[in-house]
Design a protein around this motif. Structure first.
Motif, PDB file in Angstrom:
ATOM      1  N   VAL A   1       0.864  -1.178   0.000  1.00  7.35           N
ATOM      2  CA  VAL A   1       0.000   0.000   0.000  1.00  7.35           C
ATOM      3  C   VAL A   1       0.900   1.228   0.000  1.00  7.35           C
ATOM      4  O   VAL A   1       1.755   1.381   0.876  1.00  7.35           O
ATOM      5  N   GLU A   2       0.735   2.080  -1.006  1.00 11.57           N
ATOM      6  CA  GLU A   2       1.688   3.187  -1.179  1.00 11.57           C
ATOM      7  C   GLU A   2       1.115   4.536  -0.754  1.00 11.57           C
ATOM      8  O   GLU A   2       1.831   5.528  -0.722  1.00 11.57           O
TER       9      GLU A   2
ATOM     10  N   ASN B   1      -9.892   1.427  -1.445  1.00 13.99           N
ATOM     11  CA  ASN B   1      -8.903   1.741  -2.478  1.00 13.99           C
ATOM     12  C   ASN B   1      -8.392   0.473  -3.168  1.00 13.99           C
ATOM     13  O   ASN B   1      -8.133   0.473  -4.373  1.00 13.99           O
ATOM     14  N   MET B   2      -8.282  -0.601  -2.408  1.00 13.44           N
ATOM     15  CA  MET B   2      -7.831  -1.869  -2.999  1.00 13.44           C
ATOM     16  C   MET B   2      -8.852  -2.398  -4.005  1.00 13.44           C
ATOM     17  O   MET B   2      -8.488  -2.864  -5.093  1.00 13.44           O
ATOM     18  N   VAL B   3     -10.112  -2.315  -3.641  1.00 13.90           N
ATOM     19  CA  VAL B   3     -11.176  -2.779  -4.542  1.00 13.90           C
ATOM     20  C   VAL B   3     -11.116  -2.012  -5.861  1.00 13.90           C
ATOM     21  O   VAL B   3     -11.225  -2.593  -6.943  1.00 13.90           O
ATOM     22  N   LYS B   4     -10.886  -0.708  -5.757  1.00 16.55           N
ATOM     23  CA  LYS B   4     -10.812   0.137  -6.944  1.00 16.55           C
ATOM     24  C   LYS B   4      -9.535  -0.167  -7.747  1.00 16.55           C
ATOM     25  O   LYS B   4      -9.585  -0.346  -8.968  1.00 16.55           O
TER      26      LYS B   4
ATOM     27  N   PHE C   1      -2.939   3.661  -5.648  1.00 18.21           N
ATOM     28  CA  PHE C   1      -2.811   3.615  -4.198  1.00 18.21           C
ATOM     29  C   PHE C   1      -1.924   2.475  -3.732  1.00 18.21           C
ATOM     30  O   PHE C   1      -1.394   2.485  -2.648  1.00 18.21           O
ATOM     31  N   MET C   2      -1.856   1.432  -4.560  1.00 13.97           N
ATOM     32  CA  MET C   2      -1.101   0.255  -4.137  1.00 13.97           C
ATOM     33  C   MET C   2      -0.733  -0.570  -5.350  1.00 13.97           C
ATOM     34  O   MET C   2      -1.220  -0.349  -6.444  1.00 13.97           O
ATOM     35  N   LYS C   3       0.170  -1.502  -5.143  1.00 16.16           N
ATOM     36  CA  LYS C   3       0.549  -2.397  -6.231  1.00 16.16           C
ATOM     37  C   LYS C   3       0.930  -3.738  -5.622  1.00 16.16           C
ATOM     38  O   LYS C   3       1.044  -3.865  -4.400  1.00 16.16           O
ATOM     39  N   ILE C   4       1.133  -4.726  -6.501  1.00 15.17           N
ATOM     40  CA  ILE C   4       1.672  -5.983  -6.003  1.00 15.17           C
ATOM     41  C   ILE C   4       3.187  -5.884  -6.047  1.00 15.17           C
ATOM     42  O   ILE C   4       3.760  -5.450  -7.050  1.00 15.17           O
TER      43      ILE C   4
END
Lengths: 285, 285
Positions: free
Chosen positions: A109-110, A159-162, B104-107
């Protein structure tokens, strides 16, 4: 209620429900259930054909100096509470079932992790996002229910779902409160009598901040300063943080607009209490 | 064949196919289709009710000094080739459709990225895993087809499926080869006549290594040393790497056993060629 221990068994159940076009409501927990969790089940029970709850204390979201080993567990009581609340399937995998090998990758998560409670828990939300992604893939819920008490978690999961185009709805459920407004928490028992009398001021101050914002105070700095003053008046403990951020992006912007979270953490002698409120600021014409 | 530009339209199609219990075979590409891609379609066509191909040049997997802008594109030719090969739905989203906001995030891939071609492309496989996760969520394939020419990519995607409990099968398809064994590649046109005559020695050497392993040579160092000698004999270019790793974990272990990948990259004057072979080493009794 059926107790499910393995992923392969959970897969079978999900496949069967899907083939009958049944909707799945899902409540993810780390167990030691309280009224907040049961309220989520109630909401899921109301919306969906089937309710799945998971209980999994996820080692990935605990830091090296955190309390993974001593995190409270009460399996028998949890089973009874889940069944009474109307859970159909209680998924309780072991750690080796969820993480059978050393892991090859995780979700990083960034954004939105260096604020609120995340500031003091580096890597915590990577662990949350990774396990929730796994659980979503296993359970394939139509809707997943999370409590707004932990608003940062809700924001990051939204945010992850998106980000990953997950096909489910995240339902954010209001914090369950005592009659005087104090957010329910298992930590409230650690409050002294004097502290307990003062604690409702947290929720009251958040409500006042909300009213100010609705009346036109749209400066982040002004709202933070208002709340800091309010917190100082409590006098028996000390403020950990007060913040006002966009929701769910969790960005700090001086001019508040749209969906905004007002959040605080307050340290009493033994209990650190957190609370927050969501405010929608209507666009001015 | 139907051309699909939006995620929302793709969602509708997937939902409809699922409601009719149809299986979805999926081929992910960055376009500029060649025989390798069409071979994957053929396999998917054979196994599944519906074949979806995506064409998306994913900015996330290109480094800052890499060729995202100049990556070859030929939309019209690709559409014709996909239709002729039997693709039912061609998903071609824009960059802003796939990444509508800053992410927002990545793998984050933590293993198997610092070997083979990944060693010189930091972050490349994070970008691959992130976009493939998104595409899997959108398309919900029953089976997804990848070419073993890029064996590291296959390995990492297999590890992703395992890590996140994704419900699909990864089908790894053999590298398509010329009659003399040279792996097909769009880069082969850059070979001089002399180089083209020597290039099949890459595949031949891999085959010899395989035979040695099957005959009992189970030392990683011995196989690498054998291949390095073989590569030196080509004399017109130079070896970029030779490696022998477990598959799909991509770990370097001196005693070879189970599934193993033998891989090499060789730099001719203008063309850098890669090739590899999978070997299963039977347990000795």
């Amino acid at each position: 209620m059926e107790l499910v221990k393995t992923i392969i068994k959970m897969d079978e159940i999900v496949k069967d429900k899907q083939s009958h076009q049944q909707t799945i409501g899902y409540v993810a927990t780390m167990g030691y259930l309280h009224e907040g969790h049961l309220n989520l089940v109630k909401q899921a029970r109301n919306d969906c054909d089937i309710v799945v709850m998971s209980i999994f204390v996820n080692p990935l979201q605990f830091g090296p100096n955190e309390d993974f080993e001593s995190y409270p567990r009460d399996e028998e009581r949890d089973k009874q509470l889940a069944e009474d609340a109307g859970v159909d399937y209680l998924f309780m995998p072991t750690v080796s079932e969820m993480y059978p090998t050393e892991s090859f990758m995780k979700i990083r998560v960034e954004k939105g992790t260096d604020v609120l409670c995340g500031a003091s828990r580096p890597g915590h939300f990577d662990g949350v996002a990774t396990v929730v992604m796994k659980l979503f893939q296993i359970i394939e819920p139509t809707k997943a229910y999370f409590g707004l008490k932990d608003a940062q978690q809700v924001a990051i999961i939204k945010n992850m779902v998106k980000t990953f185009n997950l096909k489910l709805d995240i339902v954010a459920c209001p914090t369950v409160r005592e009659e005087d407004g104090l957010a329910k928490s298992s930590r409230n028992v650690y409050l002294s009598e004097k502290e307990r009398a003062l604690a409702p001021q947290l929720a009251m101050s958040l409500n006042e901040a909300k009213m100010l914002m609705e009346k036109g105070m749209h400066s982040r700095a002004d709202i933070i300063s208002f709340l800091q003053q309010k917190m100082q008046q409590i006098s028996l403990g000390k403020t950990d943080y007060v913040d006002v951020l966009s929701f769910p992006a969790l960005e700090a912007k001086e001019l508040l607009k749209g969906d905004v979270i007002v959040a605080l953490a307050y340290q009493f002698e033994k209990a650190r209490l957190i609370d927050n409120i969501l405010v929608t600021i209507k666009e001015e014409l």
